[in-house]
Design a protein around this motif. Structure first.
Motif, mmCIF file in Angstrom:
data_model
loop_
_atom_site.group_PDB
_atom_site.id
_atom_site.type_symbol
_atom_site.label_atom_id
_atom_site.label_comp_id
_atom_site.label_asym_id
_atom_site.label_seq_id
_atom_site.Cartn_x
_atom_site.Cartn_y
_atom_site.Cartn_z
ATOM 1 N N ALA A 1 -1.079 -9.364 -2.142
ATOM 2 C CA ALA A 1 -0.661 -9.463 -0.743
ATOM 3 C C ALA A 1 -1.850 -9.756 0.163
ATOM 4 O O ALA A 1 -1.758 -10.548 1.105
ATOM 5 N N LYS A 2 -2.981 -9.123 -0.123
ATOM 6 C CA LYS A 2 -4.189 -9.374 0.677
ATOM 7 C C LYS A 2 -4.662 -10.823 0.524
ATOM 8 O O LYS A 2 -5.136 -11.439 1.489
ATOM 9 N N ASP B 1 -1.239 -1.549 -7.474
ATOM 10 C CA ASP B 1 -2.563 -1.976 -6.999
ATOM 11 C C ASP B 1 -2.707 -3.495 -7.061
ATOM 12 O O ASP B 1 -3.296 -4.118 -6.161
ATOM 13 N N ARG B 2 -2.189 -4.085 -8.132
ATOM 14 C CA ARG B 2 -2.241 -5.551 -8.241
ATOM 15 C C ARG B 2 -1.410 -6.196 -7.129
ATOM 16 O O ARG B 2 -1.792 -7.245 -6.584
ATOM 17 N N GLU C 1 0.832 -1.213 0.000
ATOM 18 C CA GLU C 1 0.000 0.000 0.000
ATOM 19 C C GLU C 1 0.865 1.260 0.000
ATOM 20 O O GLU C 1 0.522 2.264 -0.638
ATOM 21 N N LEU C 2 1.988 1.210 0.714
ATOM 22 C CA LEU C 2 2.920 2.335 0.681
ATOM 23 C C LEU C 2 3.480 2.538 -0.719
ATOM 24 O O LEU C 2 3.572 3.668 -1.218
ATOM 25 N N ALA C 3 3.856 1.412 -1.339
ATOM 26 C CA ALA C 3 4.390 1.494 -2.704
ATOM 27 C C ALA C 3 3.339 2.056 -3.654
ATOM 28 O O ALA C 3 3.659 2.847 -4.565
ATOM 29 N N ALA C 4 2.062 1.670 -3.439
ATOM 30 C CA ALA C 4 0.986 2.191 -4.287
ATOM 31 C C ALA C 4 0.807 3.692 -4.063
ATOM 32 O O ALA C 4 0.565 4.458 -5.021
ATOM 33 N N GLU D 1 0.975 3.013 -15.411
ATOM 34 C CA GLU D 1 1.215 1.570 -15.368
ATOM 35 C C GLU D 1 1.804 1.167 -14.028
ATOM 36 O O GLU D 1 1.458 0.106 -13.477
ATOM 37 N N ALA D 2 2.672 2.000 -13.478
ATOM 38 C CA ALA D 2 3.265 1.710 -12.166
ATOM 39 C C ALA D 2 2.193 1.664 -11.085
ATOM 40 O O ALA D 2 2.232 0.816 -10.176
ATOM 41 N N VAL D 3 1.197 2.568 -11.180
ATOM 42 C CA VAL D 3 0.086 2.561 -10.224
ATOM 43 C C VAL D 3 -0.721 1.270 -10.345
ATOM 44 O O VAL D 3 -1.084 0.635 -9.339
#
Length: 389
Positions: A216-217, A210-211, A172-175, A204-206
């Motif tokens: 992870a979830k 998100d994926r 989530e931090l990376a997102a 694309e990075a976003v």
């Protein structure tokens, strides 16, 4: 006719998914624990220090093994001679039931084959009686080893669950950082300092970030269900799972593979089984083979302790490095905050550094969990589960 097999080695795949839904009957009678102890086990909260008791009471593999152990004693007795005699009795029953058919019987061939197969089974039972080293204590030790191994699996799952939750936070931090970069790219495109390609790459990075969050979830959900099911809840339940305790670094000072070797040998379940087999053995060749096995077991237990201790030290180094990394990034953040206040740094730079600090905080927690797990592994090696093969 049921033929007893040796104590089952733990089938982890089945053990992970096989347990009673929480609230089913416990393995122990009500008087075996205090009302307060039962209340803690039966509440909707899972804590690390109660995993061993939850496995003992509610895991289906443990309960099944207890039933099988009781059946073994009823069917075969307790001593090695009792077990051997049971095999001989079963062989005698087969011999007494043999009856060759008349040669003019239309099913003569099939019936003769059946008789010959029965004779072979009886002879095999006689051989089992002669070769038998099994008794009820060996069966109990095997099941006890399986139970304690299940406890280590539950503990590992609980650590993994917390690590996976940290991975969600990290993703989530990376997102969030990816979205910040996208916003920056869009702003720069508007003033002509970035291209459309820069914006598309940021978008694309976003999407990738998100994926990663969703993946992870999913991992969190999977390991949570495994942990719940093996400790007595249904996979669809929602117990509160408390945090794994923080590492107590003073534990490392008490670890000494050379000094702990004798205790590890004394406690080791596999070694106890082989020593009991040696006590039951009569043939000189069998005794000699078991003596060699026992010597090899003892050597491997010592090696396992050394390896486990080295893993603890390596995890401590990784923990120290993660702590140092966090300290450095906190200093960088303090410096950047000052620069931002003076107008020498952008808000985007400040926010990125804040994300970096948060990521390092999560990395330190993950390193702490890894260190804690290596210390638990060392203690289990001392307490009977050092690998001997």
């Amino acid at each position: 006719m049921k033929i007893w097999k040796p104590a089952l080695s733990l089938g982890l795949a089945g053990a992970l998914t096989a347990a009673y839904a929480f609230g089913a009957y416990a393995a122990s009678p009500e008087f075996a624990r205090t009302p307060e102890e039962w209340a803690r086990l039966r509440d909707n909260v899972m804590e690390y220090d109660e995993l061993e008791d939850l496995i003992a009471e509610y895991n289906v593999t443990v309960q099944t093994n207890q039933l099988d152990y009781n059946e073994f004693k009823r069917e075969y007795g307790t001593t090695k001679d009792d077990v051997s005699q049971k095999y001989r009795d079963m062989a005698d029953e087969i011999y007494a039931s043999l009856e060759y058919p008349d040669t003019d019987d239309p099913t003569y061939g099939m019936m003769v084959a059946s008789v010959l197969n029965a004779e072979l089974q009886a002879k095999n039972m006689e051989k089992q009686a002669d070769d038998n080293l099994q008794d009820s204590e060996i069966v109990w030790l095997g099941y006890r080893q399986a139970e304690k191994t299940l406890v280590t699996v539950a503990q590992t799952n609980m650590v993994t669950y917390e690590k996976d939750r940290l991975a969600v936070s990290q993703a989530e931090l990376a997102a969030a950082q990816a979205r910040l970069s996208l916003s920056s790219a869009q702003t720069r495109e508007a003033i002509g300092t970035a291209t459309r390609t820069d914006v598309l790459n940021a978008q694309e990075a976003v999407q990738n970030a998100d994926r990663a969050v969703e993946s992870a979830k999913s991992s969190v959900k999977t390991v949570r269900q495994k942990l719940q099911v093996m400790t007595g809840w249904s996979y669809s339940d929602s117990p509160e799972i408390r945090d794994v305790p923080a590492s107590d670094l003073s534990r490392i000072d008490g670890m000494n593979p050379a000094a702990d070797r004798e205790k590890a040998i004394e406690n080791n379940y596999a070694l106890k089984i082989n020593k009991k087999k040696l006590a039951n053995a009569e043939a000189s060749e069998t005794k000699e083979s078991l003596q060699k096995t026992i010597a090899d077991n003892e050597q491997k237990i010592g090696s396992a302790l050394v390896t486990s201790y080295q893993n603890v030290l390596a995890a401590k180094l990784a923990y120290d490095q993660a702590a140092a990394d966090l300290e450095l990034e906190n200093r960088n953040l303090a410096s950047l905050q000052l620069q931002y206040a003076q107008g020498n740094a952008s808000r985007s730079q400040l926010e990125n550094q804040q994300y970096t600090v948060q990521a390092k905080e999560l990395a330190l927690k993950a390193a702490d969990l890894s260190l804690f797990q290596t210390m638990e592994t060392y203690d289990w090696a001392v307490n009977g589960l050092a690998a001997v093969s």
